[in-house]
Each structure stands twice: as structure tokens, then as C-alpha cells.
Design an enzyme around this catalytic site. Sequence first.
Site, PDB file in Angstrom:
ATOM      1  CB  SER B 163      -0.934  -0.052   1.214  1.00  0.00           C
ATOM      2  OG  SER B 163      -2.009   0.830   1.053  1.00  0.00           O
ATOM      3  NE  ARG B 232      -8.230   2.245  10.560  1.00  0.00           N
ATOM      4  CZ  ARG B 232      -7.106   1.911   9.953  1.00  0.00           C
ATOM      5  NH1 ARG B 232      -6.659   2.625   8.946  1.00  0.00           N
ATOM      6  NH2 ARG B 232      -6.413   0.855  10.334  1.00  0.00           N
ATOM      7  CG  ASP B 324      -6.164  -4.232  -3.449  1.00  0.00           C
ATOM      8  OD1 ASP B 324      -7.007  -3.332  -3.271  1.00  0.00           O
ATOM      9  OD2 ASP B 324      -4.958  -4.084  -3.170  1.00  0.00           O
ATOM     10  CG  HIS B 357      -5.571  -2.413   0.086  1.00  0.00           C
ATOM     11  ND1 HIS B 357      -4.615  -2.484  -0.907  1.00  0.00           N
ATOM     12  CD2 HIS B 357      -5.104  -1.509   0.991  1.00  0.00           C
ATOM     13  CE1 HIS B 357      -3.619  -1.659  -0.605  1.00  0.00           C
ATOM     14  NE2 HIS B 357      -3.891  -1.071   0.535  1.00  0.00           N
ATOM     15  CG  ASP B 358      -7.554  -5.458   5.414  1.00  0.00           C
ATOM     16  OD1 ASP B 358      -6.787  -4.485   5.505  1.00  0.00           O
ATOM     17  OD2 ASP B 358      -8.603  -5.566   6.070  1.00  0.00           O
TER      18      ASP B 358
END
Lengths: 385, 385
Positions: B163, B232, B324, B357-358
Site C-alpha cells: 500500500s 477510518r 483488491d 486490499h487487506d
Amino acid sequence: MRAERQRMDKKKSLGNVETRYATFAESPHELLLEGGQKLGPITLAYETYGRLDADKSNAVLICHALSGDAHAAGFHPGDEDPGWWDAMIGPGKAFDTDKYFVICSNVIGGCKGSTGPSSINPAAGKPYGLDFPVITIGDMVNAQRYLIDHLGIGRLLCVCGGSMGGMQVLQWVASYPERVRCAIPIATALKHSPQQIAFDEVGRQAVMADPEWREGDYYGHGQPERGLAVARMIGHITYMSDKSMEEKFSRRLKEKDYSFQFKTDFEVEGYLRYRGDNFVKRFDANSYLYITKAMDYFDVAGDSLIPAERRAETRFLVIAFRSDWLYPLYQSQEIVRQLKRRHADATYCEINSTYGHDAFLLEIEEETHLIKHFLDKTYKGYNVR
Amino acid sequence: MRAERQRMDKKKSLGNVETRYATFAESPHELLLEGGQKLGPITLAYETYGRLDADKSNAVLICHALSGDAHAAGFHPGDEDPGWWDAMIGPGKAFDTDKYFVICSNVIGGCKGSTGPSSINPAAGKPYGLDFPVITIGDMVNAQRYLIDHLGIGRLLCVCGGSMGGMQVLQWVASYPERVRCAIPIATALKHSPQQIAFDEVGRQAVMADPEWREGDYYGHGQPERGLAVARMIGHITYMSDKSMEEKFSRRLKEKDYSFQFKTDFEVEGYLRYRGDNFVKRFDANSYLYITKAMDYFDVAGDSLIPAERRAETRFLVIAFRSDWLYPLYQSQEIVRQLKRRHADATYCEINSTYGHDAFLLEIEEETHLIKHFLDKTYKGYNVR
């Protein structure tokens, strides 16, 4: 190109139209909500275009999305812009008002003339705020049914809508199958996925995080504008696609200097802020909370849409857009799968578009082509019967 | 399963580790920022694991993502959880500390020990707030270079990160190609698309909409917690995938009754609120603004990564994840395309994962398999030379 289309639209426009209001105050018209509470009297804001046939067989109900209203087509005197789906509704258009009688009403829970959290609570003499009961898509449709009764229409030729409008279409079929000749759910789903719930929830959190929200009791003080603007900005990202954003903004800068201190520098930022700021002028924050919750609760998967023992009489045209990642193709395909399982007459059309979820408001030519034909065929079949 | 993996990790853990701090106070170490301003003295928080070779050829720099820190592996005394990439760094792991000397430092602009907007501005005797200058990924890397110099390392065996960590990897190659033997950018991009900018911008707007933000001057008053939590929450949606959310939450309810009044009813809502509320306890709101802006400004497309006249000496392993959608595959493929155009030695690997994405934090087994081999091969090649 767009200016030209606009001129063309004006030529074929319905001209000036008017919003009307129907209030259902009598006790049978007190709405028994799915949550068990009663709501009433309720008012619905609505518009109609074209003329109802002598045999009342040409009525089309258009259902609006989250932030829409009853003003689907034509112009309100003095307004620059026509109704939200004007390109689809009017003489010679997809919903041809020379043939059909088109109805659009604002949902309950909304803030555009129908009863919602910003309406006066007769029991308290002030706006409902959070005393407004939880409403569902089923409740919205039940209220619309009052209006259809009020207009003296037994069976609707068609119910059509995109996004949350599509949920209402599906709910009409689930609740009143015998009253819907054909249904056109566009860019919608049988139920929200956790990702869709999550986006709605973050929008609600943004509104509720704003101290101006005052636990929903902000009427007379001004809206929780900043929170609602953030919610709308999140929404706008999900309505577009990665590609449509690239085409519209790329990485173009509005202004850039290294002393910026979080002013707007990319064009996409300016666009989002503009859309957010504009939204708060025309939409009630509590309506945003109630309506998004109604969408999240909606679930007609499984037997809810068409019970196992019943063969669907309604014809379906299900439309989805390839770049729509908020209501992805698989959700429309799932609608079709469930319909086919009930041997329903269902056509599925995927439209190539880069507009994302917004495509249902923008891909006029493709939608017109599909809908005009489908509607005419249903109408003729109906009259032959 | 996860508990078991955790136990396994503990067995192979580095044990207790310690964060150290290096301050560059001398005038040559006053950082000349890309924006033209000077920043100094600057402090970097960093950790190191393993031992530096006699010939200093085994140093690996790990770069963290938006909300990461210098504590990449091992345990801080008393902590339940190890560093953020502990599963990848330690004896026998992907970054094998029996062989390699691993370094991780907190970026400038951050809030985990390195100089950032919450640090004391020596000129004012109080936290910088918005007097902190705009910083870029280039500035972060220039600060890291001081640290690498300080540790006496000429050439890094490897720079790796996911990232925003991947952006730093690419920036290292752009700024100091002769100092990077191999580079592993994971789930990253040459530049943010307007959609990525848009998500960051909405997060920033959520922070700045919170009156507790006080134009950035909130130190001593408490954080703009609600706005930062919303930011967040938006982030977390983009870090997961539609599918991983479906697998993790489906539409399961936490509680449901029709008098809910916008409490948590779907599990996914509870999860997001929990993650949002937790984040504000550990992260500075202004750092969130500065770091996301740095990501949005980042752009090493075209000649910036490797100038046309230069043949790339750095070896590359580019890793992306199929689900992702925040950093879609096409962005990693574009990195590889630009590298190939410069005849760089670049390997591209797509990992099948539903984590979105994690995945760069979770697909340990696949990443270990790819990285361990790539790193060993580079290391051996280096020593043979």
C-alpha cells in the site's frame, strides 16, 4: 453533445407540470407499518403525466431512488432543470406520455412533500425527528398503493425504478403481484450486501457525528450540514466508477501549491465538495437516515419475492450496468435466477456503460430502446386479452 | 486456525523488541522538503531485527502503510499483540532475521515517534498542527535515507512494503536507484486514481467537519474523535472486499427491533464502529490528513520511476491481489509495464485472495513463498558478485 440532448429534451418536454398532494387521514388509511406502529394521517406528494385510459389499463408507476422525489419529468415554473428522469418520460420517450399515464410519488420517510421525519407530528405539534417510526420499503409501497387506489387504478401496466426505486418495484411484485402487469427493476438487488450496508452505515455515522444533528432534533436550528455533506460525498463515489472518474477528472489539479493546508487541489475533490454542499440544501438529514435504513432492511430473497406455490404472472425486464460496482451484476443476475426458478417471464439485459451506478440516470438511449419495446409489447398483450 | 497460527508465530517470534529514535538536528540534516520548506530537527522512530553483516550487504528496509508504525515485528514488553507484520519477519520467516538485518521506521508526518504534526514545533514551543509543512512520499524516503546513512548502510538488499509502503518502495527506486538491490512493491500504484483520491478526500472531510478538529489546533483539547472514526470506517470498507465482507458478516444481525433508532443492528455496522472507535485512540487526526495527502500527491508514472536513458539495476517483485479493488490489479500491471519498458528484471505475481486490499497483511503463506525465494536469490547473487 449534452447541451444538444438537453435542447432535444426540451422540444419533447412535457412542459410545465405540477406536484399534487394526497392525504390519507381516515382510520383505514392510517398506515400499519411493518414494524407494528401506526402512522397517519399520511400525505403523499405525487405527479402524473399523460392521460389515464378509459379502461385504466395504461398506468405506469415510476419509483425514485434514495434522494429522488415525485418530480420525475417536465418543468416546475421558473426552474432551469426538468425532473430527474425527464429524458425517459414525455411525448415519444421511453415512457411515452402520448400513450401512457405515468405516476411518480415521493416515498414516505422522504422530505419532498410526503410524510417523513421533518413533517409535523400531529401528536406533538412539532416535527417528528427520531419519533418518526422505522419505515421499510414495504411501507413505502403500501403508501403508494393508497395513492393508486385513490387514482382509481386496479392494475398497473408497469412499475419501474432504479436503485432503491428497483427495490420498490420488487416489493410491489412481492406485496401486490396481481396489480403489476410488468416490472422493470434497474440496477438493484433482492437485498443489500454487507458492503452496501457498510457504505450506508458510514454515511449515517457521518450525519450522527455532527453535533448539529442534535439526536435528530435539529429542526429550527439548521441541518447537520457538514455531516450530511460527507455522507453524500461517500455516496457519490459509489455512484460513479473508477473509469468514469478517470474520464471525468483524471488527476487534474484545480490549484496546487505546497502551502495548501487541505484546500481543494484535485478536481475530483472540488466536485465531491460541490455535490455534498449542494445536497444539504435540498435534503433532510433524518430522511437520509430513515431511507438508507429502509434499504438496508430490504430483503426479498428466497420465497419473499414470489412464493414457491405461485407462478408469476408479472413480466420482468431486469436491467443492470457492467461498471456498476455498488449494485454489481451478480445481484441483478440473482433476481433473474429467482424469477426463472418460479418460471416467470423474465428478460435480463446488461448495458455496457462506464458510468457506474449512475448509469440508470444517464444511459437514456439504451434504456429507452429496451423499455419502449418491452412496455409496448406488454401493453398490446394486455389489450388483446 | 488463527489462534494456532498466532501460537506458531509466537514460537518463531523475535521476542521482545525495542523502538529506538534517531534525531537529525544538524543543519545538513534539516530536511529540505519537496515543497521547498525546511523541516528540522527531525526524529525518526525505528526498530531493527537481526544482525547487520560485516559487509553490510543484508539490510532490508520494510516500509509501513498509512496507519502503520516502526513496530513491524516482535513484542513490546507487556503487549498481547506483536508488531504489524510479525508473521513475515523473524527467524525462518519471509524476512528471515537469522540471515537479514531488517529495519522499519515510522514515516515523517506520522504520530508514532517520528516527527509529525503532533510533534512540538521548536519555533513555537507547541505542537505543529497545521503549521507542519506539506510532506510527500519523497520526503518520507529522504528522511529514511538519513536513517540508513546513520546505520552505516550504503546499499539496501531490499526495500519492501504494501500500500503506501509500496509507494515508498517505488520512491526509493526513483530517488536512490543505486542504493536498492531489489524492490518488492505490494498492492500499490504509481499514482492514485481519482477514485482513490476521492476516498481519501472524504476521509479528510470527515475529520475536518468535526468541530473538535479546531482547524488542526486541537492538541490539549482531545482529538476530533467522531470525524476520525468516520474516516477510518470509510477506509475499512475499502480495505475489505465485497466477498470478504459477505464471508465475515453476511447480513447477520447483532440486534434488531423496530424501535432501533439507528443503533447497531447488522454485525458489519458493529465491526466498523469498533474499528473506527479503536483507531482514534491510537492515531493522530492531523497525521491522517498529512499522510493521505502525501499518498494523493504521489506520482512516479512516466519517466519519474526510471528515467528513459537509464537501465534499471534493481530487481523487482511486484505483488497484487485479485480481490483488491482499492489498488486494482491494473495499477500493479502498470508498474510492471513501465519496468519492462526500461528492461528491468521484474517479476509480477497475482495472488488469489478474497481479503481485498487487506490481503497484503493476511496472505502470509503466499507472500512468504514468493518473497523468501526472491530475497534469497538476490542475496546470493549479490554475494557472488
